[in-house]
Design a protein around this motif. Structure first.
Motif, mmCIF file in Angstrom:
data_model
loop_
_atom_site.group_PDB
_atom_site.id
_atom_site.type_symbol
_atom_site.label_atom_id
_atom_site.label_comp_id
_atom_site.label_asym_id
_atom_site.label_seq_id
_atom_site.Cartn_x
_atom_site.Cartn_y
_atom_site.Cartn_z
ATOM 1 N N ASP A 107 0.851 -1.193 0.000
ATOM 2 C CA ASP A 107 0.000 0.000 0.000
ATOM 3 C C ASP A 107 0.890 1.248 0.000
ATOM 4 N N ASP A 144 -3.494 -7.185 4.732
ATOM 5 C CA ASP A 144 -3.834 -5.883 4.156
ATOM 6 C C ASP A 144 -4.054 -6.008 2.653
ATOM 7 N N GLU A 145 -3.202 -6.774 1.993
ATOM 8 C CA GLU A 145 -3.336 -6.972 0.548
ATOM 9 C C GLU A 145 -4.669 -7.619 0.206
ATOM 10 N N ALA A 147 -7.386 -7.617 2.012
ATOM 11 C CA ALA A 147 -8.462 -6.671 2.325
ATOM 12 C C ALA A 147 -8.621 -5.648 1.212
ATOM 13 N N ARG A 148 -7.497 -5.112 0.721
ATOM 14 C CA ARG A 148 -7.576 -4.134 -0.368
ATOM 15 C C ARG A 148 -8.109 -4.760 -1.652
ATOM 16 N N THR A 150 -10.132 -7.318 -1.817
ATOM 17 C CA THR A 150 -11.554 -7.596 -1.620
ATOM 18 C C THR A 150 -12.396 -6.342 -1.821
ATOM 19 N N LYS A 151 -11.877 -5.202 -1.382
ATOM 20 C CA LYS A 151 -12.586 -3.946 -1.597
ATOM 21 C C LYS A 151 -12.741 -3.658 -3.087
ATOM 22 N N ARG A 152 -11.664 -3.871 -3.854
ATOM 23 C CA ARG A 152 -11.734 -3.632 -5.298
ATOM 24 C C ARG A 152 -12.720 -4.593 -5.965
ATOM 25 N N ALA A 154 -15.289 -5.995 -4.488
ATOM 26 C CA ALA A 154 -16.632 -5.607 -4.068
ATOM 27 C C ALA A 154 -17.146 -4.417 -4.870
ATOM 28 N N ARG A 155 -16.257 -3.476 -5.180
ATOM 29 C CA ARG A 155 -16.669 -2.327 -5.991
ATOM 30 C C ARG A 155 -17.102 -2.778 -7.388
ATOM 31 N N ASP A 156 -16.375 -3.729 -7.963
ATOM 32 C CA ASP A 156 -16.743 -4.225 -9.287
ATOM 33 C C ASP A 156 -18.081 -4.959 -9.254
ATOM 34 N N TYR A 175 -7.059 -9.468 -8.358
ATOM 35 C CA TYR A 175 -7.146 -8.178 -7.666
ATOM 36 C C TYR A 175 -5.981 -7.962 -6.692
#
Length: 243
Positions: A107, A144-145, A147-148, A150-152, A154-156, A175
């Motif tokens: 990050d 952390d990787e 989690a980041r 998964t966020k990307r 989830a946005r898709d 991702y």
């Protein structure tokens, strides 16, 4: 695609990841400040990178600074960030000349903007290199990787770009920071500690591990060759039973 070994060997690890541990202890044993050990460790990286082509190692990933390392003293953290900048300045042209493609994972939000700019420039400078793919993990943590990533993902899904019913174990790696890299075949940790310290958690599910007593600044190319050479004696079944 990276080049294979000059002697044609293909039974060794294609991707080796290293947890470079023991810099601080190495310096303390010599009555020197911890940063002295980190400086010695940075010099060791060059030797290991240079050994990769003849060993058939196309990808080398090194753990330089974790998301947990911010807990160290302010002076040590500042010294490490300065060391990263000096490493890029000092080694950039040499890496390019030796056909080493450099990538950074982790990050970048918390990192100094100047350092991030230098990282971007080094990636661009070496983008077309092929002999060795060197990945440097800075402000990186496996959890952390994920989690980041998964966020990307989830946005898709929320944007209608991805069908949630189509998500499987092949989806998330696309991702991750390491999406363009193969999973590591071998993970080495120096300094005698037998833990993975939040490093490449998803990617190393079926990696072979080697825990080495040697402190990182003392981990020579000869010892690296020995560890890599021993990889060929291992039987990797990936959960299957070999008759």
């Amino acid at each position: 695609m990276a080049l294979r070994s000059t002697d044609g060997k293909d039974d060794g690890p294609r991707h080796v990841a290293i947890i470079m541990d023991g810099n601080g202890r190495w310096a303390t044993q010599r009555g020197r400040p911890r940063l002295f050990g980190h400086q010695a460790g940075a010099r060791r990286v060059r030797e290991i990178v240079e050994a990769c082509p003849d060993l058939g190692v196309d990808y080398l990933t090194v753990f330089a600074f974790s998301t947990e390392n911010w807990k160290r003293t302010q002076s040590e953290v500042a010294g490490l960030m300065s060391l990263f900048r000096r490493y890029i300045t000092r080694e950039g042209k040499s890496l390019k000349a030796n056909d080493v493609c450099v990538r950074f994972i982790g990050d970048r939000v918390r990192l100094d903007k100047k350092l991030v700019s230098m990282m971007d420039e080094l990636e661009a400078l070496t983008a077309n290199c092929q002999t060795v793919n060197l990945t440097i993990a800075i402000n990186y943590g496996g959890r952390d990787e994920v989690a980041r990533a998964t966020k990307r993902l989830a946005r898709d899904v929320a944007d209608g770009k991805l069908d949630p019913d189509a998500v499987d174990e092949e989806t998330l790696p696309k991702y991750l920071d390491t999406c363009v890299l193969p999973d590591p075949d071998l993970v080495i940790r120096t300094s005698g500690e037998a833990r993975i310290s939040n490093f490449l958690l998803w990617q190393s599910a079926y990696s072979e591990y080697e825990f080495i007593d040697t402190l990182w600044p003392d981990f020579t190319a000869e010892e690296f060759r020995s560890v890599v050479g021993g990889f060929g004696t291992r039987e990797r079944r990936f959960g299957a039973v070999v008759a």
